[in-house]
Design a protein around this motif. Structure first.
Motif, short mmCIF file in Angstrom:
data_model
loop_
_atom_site.label_atom_id
_atom_site.label_comp_id
_atom_site.label_asym_id
_atom_site.label_seq_id
_atom_site.Cartn_x
_atom_site.Cartn_y
_atom_site.Cartn_z
N UNK A 70 27.01 55.50 -19.05
CA UNK A 70 27.67 55.45 -17.46
C UNK A 70 28.25 54.51 -16.65
N UNK A 71 27.19 53.26 -17.08
CA UNK A 71 27.93 52.13 -16.22
C UNK A 71 28.73 51.67 -17.13
N UNK A 72 28.62 50.77 -17.96
CA UNK A 72 29.09 50.32 -18.85
C UNK A 72 30.34 50.77 -19.59
N UNK A 73 30.36 52.27 -19.56
CA UNK A 73 31.43 52.58 -20.22
C UNK A 73 33.01 52.27 -18.33
N UNK A 74 32.22 52.53 -17.35
CA UNK A 74 32.97 52.51 -15.84
C UNK A 74 33.17 50.70 -15.89
N UNK A 75 32.67 49.73 -16.54
CA UNK A 75 32.60 48.68 -16.04
C UNK A 75 33.97 47.90 -17.97
#
Length: 99
Positions: A70-75
Motif C-alpha cells: 500500500x505504501x509503495x502504491x501511494x508513493x
C-alpha cells in the motif's frame, strides 16, 4: 566455540586459536616463546545471507507485506501526480512563448 586472534607484542606474530569462551587468554607466543601474547578484538565471522528474498520469505508477516504494498502504491501515485502537474506547467510556458 569461537576462534580468537592473537598477536605477540614482542615479535608481532599473529595466529588464531579455537578455544572455549571460558578459557583464559593465551600469554605465550608459539613463535618466540615470550609471554607477550595478547588477544586481538576481531570482526569475527560475519553473517552471510544466501539467496534472494531472505526477509520477504522468512521473517515478514502478511500484514507487513500488505502495508508495504500500500505504501509503495501511494508513493508511485504521488510521484505520477507530481510529474503530470510539472508536464502541464511546462506546456503552458512553451505555448505562451510562441504567442
Amino acid at each position: 566455540m569461537p576462534t580468537y586472534d592473537y598477536e605477540c607484542s614482542q615479535c608481532h606474530h599473529q595466529w588464531e586459536v579455537f578455544q572455549s569462551i571460558t578459557a583464559k587468554p593465551l600469554r605465550k607466543c608459539p613463535e618466540c616463546g615470550k609471554l607477550k601474547a595478547k588477544r586481538i578484538i576481531g570482526a569475527g565471522g560475519g553473517i552471510i545471507f544466501k539467496g534472494s528474498g531472505f526477509y520477504e520469505t522468512d521473517y515478514r508477516s502478511s500484514s507487513y507485506k500488505k502495508a508495504a504494498a500500500a505504501d509503495s502504491k501511494a508513493q508511485s501515485a504521488s510521484s505520477e501526480s507530481k510529474s503530470s502537474s510539472s508536464d502541464s506547467g511546462s506546456s503552458s510556458k512553451s505555448s505562451s512563448k510562441e504567442s
